[in-house]
Every structure is written in structure tokens, then in C-alpha cells.
Design a protein around this motif. Structure first.
Motif, PDB file in Angstrom:
ATOM      1  N   ALA A 158      34.729  42.487  35.773  1.00 18.79           N
ATOM      2  CA  ALA A 158      35.805  41.529  36.050  1.00 18.79           C
ATOM      3  C   ALA A 158      35.324  40.438  37.006  1.00 18.79           C
ATOM      4  O   ALA A 158      35.671  39.261  36.851  1.00 18.79           O
ATOM      5  CB  ALA A 158      37.009  42.260  36.632  1.00 18.79           C
ATOM      6  N   PHE A 159      34.529  40.816  37.999  1.00 18.88           N
ATOM      7  CA  PHE A 159      34.003  39.827  38.939  1.00 18.88           C
ATOM      8  C   PHE A 159      33.133  38.803  38.209  1.00 18.88           C
ATOM      9  O   PHE A 159      33.275  37.594  38.411  1.00 18.88           O
ATOM     10  CB  PHE A 159      33.194  40.520  40.025  1.00 18.88           C
ATOM     11  N   LEU A 160      32.220  39.282  37.345  1.00 18.21           N
ATOM     12  CA  LEU A 160      31.330  38.377  36.630  1.00 18.21           C
ATOM     13  C   LEU A 160      32.110  37.473  35.678  1.00 18.21           C
ATOM     14  O   LEU A 160      31.866  36.261  35.604  1.00 18.21           O
ATOM     15  CB  LEU A 160      30.281  39.180  35.860  1.00 18.21           C
ATOM     16  N   ALA A 161      33.048  38.058  34.945  1.00 16.43           N
ATOM     17  CA  ALA A 161      33.824  37.272  33.986  1.00 16.43           C
ATOM     18  C   ALA A 161      34.667  36.206  34.672  1.00 16.43           C
ATOM     19  O   ALA A 161      34.967  35.163  34.076  1.00 16.43           O
ATOM     20  CB  ALA A 161      34.707  38.196  33.159  1.00 16.43           C
ATOM     21  N   GLY A 162      35.031  36.443  35.928  1.00 20.00           N
ATOM     22  CA  GLY A 162      35.843  35.480  36.659  1.00 20.00           C
ATOM     23  C   GLY A 162      35.065  34.274  37.146  1.00 20.00           C
ATOM     24  O   GLY A 162      35.671  33.290  37.598  1.00 20.00           O
ATOM     25  N   GLU A 163      33.737  34.327  37.077  1.00 15.11           N
ATOM     26  CA  GLU A 163      32.920  33.216  37.580  1.00 15.11           C
ATOM     27  C   GLU A 163      32.551  32.201  36.510  1.00 15.11           C
ATOM     28  O   GLU A 163      32.104  31.105  36.823  1.00 15.11           O
ATOM     29  CB  GLU A 163      31.638  33.770  38.212  1.00 15.11           C
ATOM     30  N   GLY A 164      32.686  32.544  35.226  1.00 23.08           N
ATOM     31  CA  GLY A 164      32.316  31.612  34.164  1.00 23.08           C
ATOM     32  C   GLY A 164      32.259  32.332  32.830  1.00 23.08           C
ATOM     33  O   GLY A 164      32.722  33.473  32.682  1.00 23.08           O
ATOM     34  N   GLY A 181      26.115  26.499  45.227  1.00 15.61           N
ATOM     35  CA  GLY A 181      27.201  27.288  44.655  1.00 15.61           C
ATOM     36  C   GLY A 181      26.698  28.559  44.005  1.00 15.61           C
ATOM     37  O   GLY A 181      27.334  29.621  44.099  1.00 15.61           O
ATOM     38  N   ILE A 182      25.535  28.481  43.337  1.00 18.33           N
ATOM     39  CA  ILE A 182      24.942  29.669  42.710  1.00 18.33           C
ATOM     40  C   ILE A 182      24.549  30.690  43.773  1.00 18.33           C
ATOM     41  O   ILE A 182      24.781  31.895  43.610  1.00 18.33           O
ATOM     42  CB  ILE A 182      23.732  29.258  41.854  1.00 18.33           C
ATOM     43  N   LYS A 183      23.954  30.200  44.864  1.00 14.28           N
ATOM     44  CA  LYS A 183      23.571  31.116  45.942  1.00 14.28           C
ATOM     45  C   LYS A 183      24.804  31.782  46.556  1.00 14.28           C
ATOM     46  O   LYS A 183      24.757  32.950  46.968  1.00 14.28           O
ATOM     47  CB  LYS A 183      22.775  30.363  47.008  1.00 14.28           C
ATOM     48  N   ALA A 184      25.910  31.057  46.621  1.00 16.08           N
ATOM     49  CA  ALA A 184      27.135  31.626  47.176  1.00 16.08           C
ATOM     50  C   ALA A 184      27.659  32.749  46.286  1.00 16.08           C
ATOM     51  O   ALA A 184      28.118  33.795  46.787  1.00 16.08           O
ATOM     52  CB  ALA A 184      28.186  30.525  47.331  1.00 16.08           C
ATOM     53  N   ILE A 185      27.589  32.546  44.959  1.00 14.75           N
ATOM     54  CA  ILE A 185      28.019  33.601  44.029  1.00 14.75           C
ATOM     55  C   ILE A 185      27.116  34.823  44.167  1.00 14.75           C
ATOM     56  O   ILE A 185      27.583  35.972  44.169  1.00 14.75           O
ATOM     57  CB  ILE A 185      28.013  33.076  42.583  1.00 14.75           C
TER      58      ILE A 185
END
Length: 850
Positions: free
Chosen positions: A81-87, A229-233
Motif C-alpha cells: 500500500a505504501f509503494l502504490a501510494g507513491e506512484g 523527492g526520490i531520496k525523501a521517499i
């Protein structure tokens, strides 16, 4: 010049005026500098071009903006769910398994890749025929579709439309894979690709607890997402799921293994190019000596008219510097062309920047090497020219054998050589290897100089022989102005490098094709389920009653911390970094494994139940800086396990038996789901017998992956062959520089040879006697150079094979023979070519103008 001391402007004017006659005598000089600069600049430009290609094509290579990899387990609902919520999210799974014909008559190892409907997020999967995802992978009447590489069709004599079995499911071969966009990010595979859907892989029944499956989740982030932004994810993922154990990559680091290998290989080729440049430095010194020798009358005139010695030095230094710049410019032009050539020839294999490109950093580095090399090798002959008085120049034919110049010039030359070494080490990927290389090169030069002196000493003290030709040959070796030093120095280093590389290549091939198969098992069997391991062993015993069966439990784990410190925050030497890169196979055992010897610490007792302990491979532990009592944290199945190092083992990796870097105490993974690994060793087994065992295993246990060791060795041999071709091509550059320098040295000595030949002919020597004398001279010099190259190259090859690779080194007679032949062909061949011209001169003109 009486109005004051001449300065730089006047020296520049005289230098340019003297150069109006062209560059005669400096063509070898130019070629040597251009070749070395082109090699260094070209190799590094291509490496940077590939790096730029990886960076600009990062999304396609990675298959997303971010890549999350989990071993032996899928993402939990929370993680998913976490991964799907990012893109946009695409899921795939990879493993090795066996594809077999429906009748079980044949089978092949394949690299299985299962993808979902979203694949690929970036790039394009190119197949022939082209088909949409559903038509390519969907199920029709219970049969799933598959796309595969041509290699599998050739291996099993199949065609499109045929069916094969994978695990418990049947698949129809519907298309051939021409291009897989994210292939480079998946790493090296030594079996044909077999691509199916995730539903198809699940239907096969291959995904079991403990199965060696890599689950990959790729993210396409919203447009405009920055690297920050990628590093933040990434930081958020690690914070929310600290024990997930996933390996995270981003589009800026799409293929780290490829990038590291390209960097290592470019360093090696750069060092080979530097060898060519240093060998060319001998040619520079020869050319400068010959040029100044021809200018002895001009130099004497300068000094007679009152020109200071420094003015003479400055005038000819400017000339040499200008000529060096011309050679460097030629080399840079060739280096600039290299990325464009690479883009045309390698674009289908590697992500080379499409438009080629100019890389100022690589070109500047090559130019600096060229300038420093020129000055380092030209300063000594210039120093000799400065200090020779005008009377000596008028009186003598030359000054090239006047010994060492003033100490200041020797110091400057030594300083420039140290600068050259420092630059090579500074720019190196692995500075330890670069240091060893530079020290070895300097040592080889000193030894070559000693060899040349020793050959001259022996010739000087040789007993008088009756043969006129042999007596002349021996005299030519030690007379003033002899070619001995130039020939041995010019050829020695290039041949030494060629011998060392040939011995390394030959020993590696012998180890792979001969030594390893003698001790290696016939088969590796992977993904044996714990509930089936006993029945599996019974099957092997029935099919191979004389075979030896060894088995061990196997999990996958990634080292995440050493002594409580995150490995990403540690500085690890390159030679040990592979242990921390990705997941490693790990096991547990009550007793010391076979092919291992305890070298430190104590093995745990049976029924041990204390804190988790681990036995670490001694060599890898030293490379990581570990000692007894240190702790290692490994993430296994989404759980971090910390164990203390109880002992070190010496592991015989070359046996290809079951070996692990880390062996844990049995209580460490009590209750953890895992599979088993097994080997079967039957030295007397014929190919037919092996095929029978393979069929029985594949039919009886379709979920077990069988790896025939001979097939893996063939793949390794092919890979070594490709690398050897590239390495030999690079070594040929250094040998080419040696040949150029040899030709230059012989050409520079022609003037003295002409005078000697004319005098000898006047005294009654025949053309045949002179040719025989010169042939014997070059033959002896070639043999002396070959002996040195065999010794020095043999020592270097032995060190790399025995000490670096930890393999058994063996001297190879065919390498020795080819080296001797090359040395003799080059020395005698070039020597006789030059000699033929020498013998054609008329006596009158030479004797009138000595």
C-alpha cells in the motif's frame, strides 16, 4: 645576441625558424605520444559516455524511477500500500528454474521473469511477433503464454507455438524477445530468458516457502519528481519499514554493478594506455637524442656566438614541447572519436550516450599525461646538450653517450616521473592496484636497464671468436652508441605486459576448463523443499548409486550492519565490497562444512542455544576489516538478525562445492522457512548418464532447479574469451608503442651504422658478412629481451593468479614460445629492414662527410 642576454621571445623565434624544415625525425615521437594519449583519453571518454548513458537512460534501464527488491518473500499489504501510494507500481518476480518438454525427453535451465499488466513502466518490450500483454502472456484453455529468447528455442529444438512445462504449469511459446528494456538492471544471467505473467508463475507452483525468488516493485513517480523527492521517499520507506530488508535503487543508480565493472575495466585499460605512453617515453628520449645529435653543428654555432647554455636548452625545449602538443592534439582527436565509434558499435549492448560526446575531463587527463611524459623523458638528453662545450660538438659525432647530465636535470626528471605516478594513482578507481602497477613498471624499467648493462658487460668480456660476423655482432652490442639499451627498453615492457596478460588468461582458462571440473560436482540442485529433501536424496541415490551427495539448508540474506553501523555509512575497500552488494546465500550448520578449515576462534558445540553466532570466511572478513567478536546484522525474510563472529574459516572457493561466506549456528534461524541446496558428484559419469539424472530430477521434482556445472563452465569460458579479446587488444596498444619505439631506435642509429658499414665494406667485408653480423646482433638482443619478458611477465602473472585470484598458477610453454618468436621477429625483422638501407649507401659520399 650581443645587446643583452637572449630571452624567451628570441628562443621561440629561433625554435620556430628551425622547425621550418618539417618534423623529419620526429614521426616516431608523434606516433608514440598520440597512441598513448588516444588510448587514455579514448578509454575514459567511452567510460564516461557509458556512465552518461546509464544516467540519461536511468528510467528505462531501471524500469522505473525507483526499484524495491525483496528476496524470498512478497511485500506485505502495508508495504504494498505504501509503494502504490507513491506512484504507478509494476510488480515482477525472477528466479531460475527448469523448462522441460511435455514428454520429459529434454529440459533446460532458464531465467524466469514474471511480470504484471503494468510492465514495462518505461521503455518497450520488443518481441517478434509484437503482441499486447494479454495476448502474449494470458491463459488460453488453461495454457499460459510465454516469450523467450532464441537461445531456448535452439537449445531444445523448438519453434513458436510449441508448448513446454514449467513447474506444474504448461506454457505456449508465443514470441521471441528481441529487446528487454530493464535487462541491465536485473544483472548477469547465464541461461535463456523465459518471460511469463505473474499468474502463470503462481500457477507453476514454483513459489514455495524458502524458494529463491526475487520480488521486484518498480515505481513511476509523478512527473517533475526531483532527486531530492526520490531520496525523501527512500528515507520514508526505510523509516516506516526498518526491517523490510529491501534493496532500493533509483534511476540515478540504475545499474551499479555495470557501472562498477565499467569503471574497473576502464581503470585497467587506462593503466595499459599509460604503459603504452611510458614505453613511448623511451621513443621520445631516443628521438630527442637523435634530433639533438643531428643539430650538433647548430648547437656548437650557438655557443660559439656566445649564446648561454640556458638559451640552447630553452630553444630546443620549446621545439620539443610544440612537437609534443602536435602529438597530443592528434591523440585527442582520436580520443574524441572513440565515444562516437562506441555509440555506433556498442549501442545494442550497452547504454552508450547516443550522440557520442566530448568529455573534457577525460581529454584533459590524457593531455596532462602526455605533457608530463614528454618532459620526463626529454629533459635528460636536453640536459646533456646544454652542458656539452662547442669544441666537443665540433670535434665529435655526437653526445648521446656522455653519461648523466647535471644533478638538477636528474632531479627534475625524477620529479616529473613521480608526478606521473601520482597522477595515475590519483585518477585510479582502485588506488592500491594502481600503486602496485606503477611500482612494478618503475621496477621493470630499472631491471631492463640493468639487463641492457649486463648484456653489454657480457659482450665486452666475451672470448674472441673465429667467426667474423659473430665477432662484429658482439662488438656492436657493447660499442659506444650501441642500440642495446634502446632495443631492450623499447621491447621489454610491452612484451612483459603481453606475457603477464597471456599467462593470467591461460591460467584462468585452464582453471575453468580443466582444474575446476576435476574437483567440481556434476550438478547443483536448488530450491529443494524441506519436506522433500529426503525423497530427493533417495532419487539421486537410485539414479547415481556411485555419486556423492552433499546438501545444506539455504536462505538469502543481506548484510545491513557491521558492529551496529549501517553498511551504507562505511568505507569498504573495493575488493571486499562484493560481500555487501545485494543478497548472499547463507546457511546454518552444527559441524564445520566440508572444504573449510578453521583458522581462528572456536566452533560452537552441538545443541548450542545461546546468542546467534556466525562463522565468517577469513579472506572476506579481512577485506571488510572484521575480527573475532565483531557483530554482523543480516536481514533475512524481513527480519534483522544480529550474530557475533565466533570463528573464521578458510574456504576453497575454487572447488565449486557448497560454500558460504557466512555459516550461522543452527539456533539462529530456528523455525524460519527455507529451502535446501544439494550437489551430486560422480567423476565417472558420462554425458548420457548426466542427461538421465537430469531428466529424472526434472520429472520427479519439477520445482527443483538443476544446474549442470559443465554448462556453467562453458558460459564462464565464453565470458573469459570475450574479456581476453578486449584485454589482448589493449595489450596490443602497448606492444604497438614498443614496435614504434624499436623502429625509432633503429632509425636513430642508422647514421652510425651507415658509417660503420661503409668502413667495413672498404676494408673488404662482404654484404653477406654484414647482414649476418647485424642479424646475429639483433638475434641476441631479441633473445635477451624475451628472457627478461618471460621472467618479469611470469612473476607478474603468477602474483595475480596465485595471490590475487587465489588460484593455482602454472607456467605455460606455448606463451613462452610465442613471446620468443614475437621478440625475434620484431628485432631481427626491423633490424634487417633498416640494415638493408644502410648497406645500400655509396662509400664516397659517406667518407667525404663523416
Amino acid at each position: 645576441m650581443s645587446g643583452g642576454r637572449p630571452g624567451l621571445a628570441l628562443a621561440l623565434r629561433f625554435a620556430l625558424r628551425e622547425m621550418r624544415g618539417g618534423l623529419s625525425g620526429f614521426y616516431i615521437f608523434l606516433a608514440c605520444i598520440a597512441l598513448g594519449v588516444a588510448a587514455i583519453g579514448g578509454v575514459n571518454s567511452v567510460a564516461q559516455s557509458i556512465g552518461e548513458g546509464i544516467a540519461t537512460q536511468g528510467q528505462s534501464i531501471l524500469g522505473g524511477d525507483m526499484r524495491f527488491e525483496l528476496n524470498q518473500r512478497e511485500a506485505s499489504p502495508e508495504e504494498h500500500a505504501f509503494l502504490a501510494g507513491e506512484g504507478r507500481l509494476a510488480q515482477s518476480a525472477s528466479m531460475r528454474s527448469m523448462v522441460r518438454l511435455p514428454d520429459g525427453s529434454d529440459q533446460s535451465l532458464v531465467e524466469v521473469k514474471a511480470v504484471d499488466d503494468a510492465y514495462p513502466l518505461f521503455g518497450k518490450l520488443e518481441t517478434a511477433p509484437a503482441m499486447p500483454h494479454g495476448a502474449l502472456f494470458g491463459a488460453k484453455n488453461g495454457v499460459y503464454g510465454a516469450a523467450t529468447s532464441q537461445g531456448l528455442l535452439d537449445r531444445l529444438n523448438l519453434k513458436l507455438g510449441d508448448r513446454v512445462a514449467l513447474g506444474q504449469a504448461t506454457f505456449e511459446l508465443r514470441s521471441i524477445i528481441n529487446s528487454e528494456p530493464d535487462m541491465l538492471s536485473d544483472g548477469f544471467g547465464f541461461a535463456p530468458r523465459f518471460m511469463v505473467s505473474l499468474d502463470g508463475l503462481r500457477a507453476s507452483g514454483l513459489i514455495q516457502p524458502g524458494s529463491l525468488v526475487e520480488h521486484v516493485y518498480k515505481l513511476a513517480l509523478p512527473a517533475g519528481t526531483t532527486e531530492a523527492g526520490i531520496k525523501a521517499i527512500e528515507a520514508q520507506a526505510q523509516q516506516k519499514f526498518p526491517q523490510a530488508g529491501w534493496s532500493i535503487r533509483t534511476r540515478s543508480n540504475a545499474a551499479p554493478a555495470l557501472s562498477a565493472n565499467i569503471e574497473r575495466f576502464s581503470q585497467f585499460l587506462t593503466l595499459v594506455g599509460l604503459t603504452a605512453l611510458i614505453v613511448g617515453g623511451v621513443g621520445v628520449a631516443n628521438a630527442v637524442r637523435a634530433y639533438l645529435d643531428g643539430k650538433r653543428g647548430v648547437i656548437a654555432t650557438f655557443k660559439s656566438l656566445g649564446a648561454p647554455a640556458n638559451f640552447v636548452l630553452l630553444t630546443y625545449l620549446i621545439q620539443i614541447f610544440i612537437i609534443a602538443l602536435i602529438g597530443i592534439a592528434i591523440g585527442l582527436v582520436l580520443a574524441i572519436a572513440a565515444p562516437y565509434a562506441a555509440a555506433a558499435g556498442l549501442s545494442s549492448l550497452l547504454p552508450v550516450a547516443d550522440a557520442g560526446g566530448i568529455y573534457p575531463g577525460a581529454l584533459a587527463m590524457a593531455a596532462i599525461f602526455g605533457v608530463v611524459t614528454t618532459l620526463a623523458f626529454a629533459i635528460l638528453p636536453l640536459g646533456r646538450a646544454r652542458d656539452i662545450p662547442a669544441t666537443a660538438l665540433f670535434r665529435e659525432q655526437g653526445f648521446d653517450q656522455r653519461g648523466w647530465p647535471r644533478a638538477v636535470y636528474v632531479i627534475v626528471a625524477a620529479g616529473l616521473i613521480l608526478l606521473l605516478a601520482g597522477l595515475a594513482i590519483h585518477f585510479a578507481y582502485d588506488r592500491m592496484i594502481a600503486t602496485i602497477f606503477i611500482v612494478s613498471t618503475v621496477f621493470a624499467f630499472l631491471i631492463l636497464r640493468a639487463v641492457a648493462t649486463g648484456v653489454q658487460w657480457l659482450a665486452r668480456r666475451a672470448p674472441r671468436v673465429r667467426s667474423t660476423a659473430l665477432r662484429l655482432a658482439i662488438g656492436n652490442i657493447h660499442r659506444p652508441g650501441a642500440l642495446t639499451s634502446s632495443v631492450i627498453l623499447s621491447l621489454g615492457l610491452g612484451l612483459t605486459l603481453l606475457v603477464a596478460l597471456a599467462l593470467i588468461d591461460g591460467n584462468l582458462r585452464r582453471q575453468i576448463s580443466e582444474s575446476i571440473p576435476e574437483h567440481a560436482p556434476n550438478f547443483f540442485f536448488v530450491d529443494i523443499q524441506s519436506a522433500e529433501v529426503d525423497n530427493f536424496k533417495k532419487l539421486l541415490q537410485q539414479e547415481a548409486p556411485d555419486g556423492k551427495i552433499v546438501s545444506a539448508p539455504m536462505l538469502r540474506g543481506r548484510i545491513v550492519a557491521l558492529n551496529g553501523t549501517d553498511v551504507t555509512k562505511l568505507t569498504i575497500p573495493p575488493q571486499g565490497a562484493w560481500v555487501l552488494r545485494g543478497d548472499r546465500g547463507i546457511t546454518y550448520a552444527q559441524n564445520i562444512p566440508e572444504n573449510s578449515t578453521l583458522t581462528g576462534g572456536q566452533w560452537w558445540p552441538k545443541d548450542y542455544s545461546g546468542e546467534p553466532l556466525v562463522s565468517f570466511s577469513e579472506k572476506e572478513a579481512k577485506e571488510l576489516g572484521l575480527k573475532l567478536g565483531d557483530t554482523v546484522t543480516v536481514n533475512v525474510l524481513g527480519r534483522n538478525v544480529t550474530a557475533r563472529i565466533a570463528n573464521f574459516r578458510q574456504v576453497q572457493w575454487e572447488s565449486l562445492a557448497i560454500n558460504f561466506v557466512m555459516v550461522f549456528s543452527p539456533n539462529t534461524f530456528a523455525g524460519a522457512p527455507h529451502a535446501w541446496l544439494a550437489t551430486l558428484t560422480e567423476p565417472s559419469a558420462t554425458p548420457e548418464r548426466e542427461a538421465q539424472v537430469l531428466r529424472a530430477v526434472t520429472q520427479g521434482f519439477p520445482a527443483v532447479t538443476s544446474v549442470r556445472v559443465k554448462d556453467a563452465i562453458d558460459v564462464a569460458n565464453n565470458l573469459v574469451s570475450q574479456l581476453a579479446t578486449a584485454i589482448r587488444a589493449a595489450a596490443a596498444v602497448a606492444l604497438g608503442a614498443s614496435v614504434l619505439v624499436l623502429g625509432g631506435a633503429l632509425a636513430a642509429g642508422n647514421r652510425a651504422r651507415i658509417h660503420d658499414a661503409v668502413v667495413l665494406k672498404t676494408l673488404g667485408a662482404t654484404r653477406r658478412t654484414l647482414i649476418k653480423a647485424f642479424s646475429l646482433e639483433y638475434l641476441m638482443l631479441g633473445l635477451a629481451t624475451a628472457v627478461f619478458a618471460l621472467f618479469a611477465g611470469g612473476v607478474a602473472g603468477w602474483y595475480v593468479v596465485a595471490r590475487v585470484m587465489q588460484l593455482q598458477a602454472q607456467f605455460l610453454p606455448d606463451v613462452a614460445l610465442s613471446t620468443v618468436v614475437i621478440a625475434l621477429v620484431l628485432t631481427v625483422g626491423f633490424g634487417l629492414l633498416g640494415t638493408w638501407r644502410v648497406l645500400g649507401h655509396k662509400a664516397a659520399s659517406v667518407l667525404r662527410n663523416p
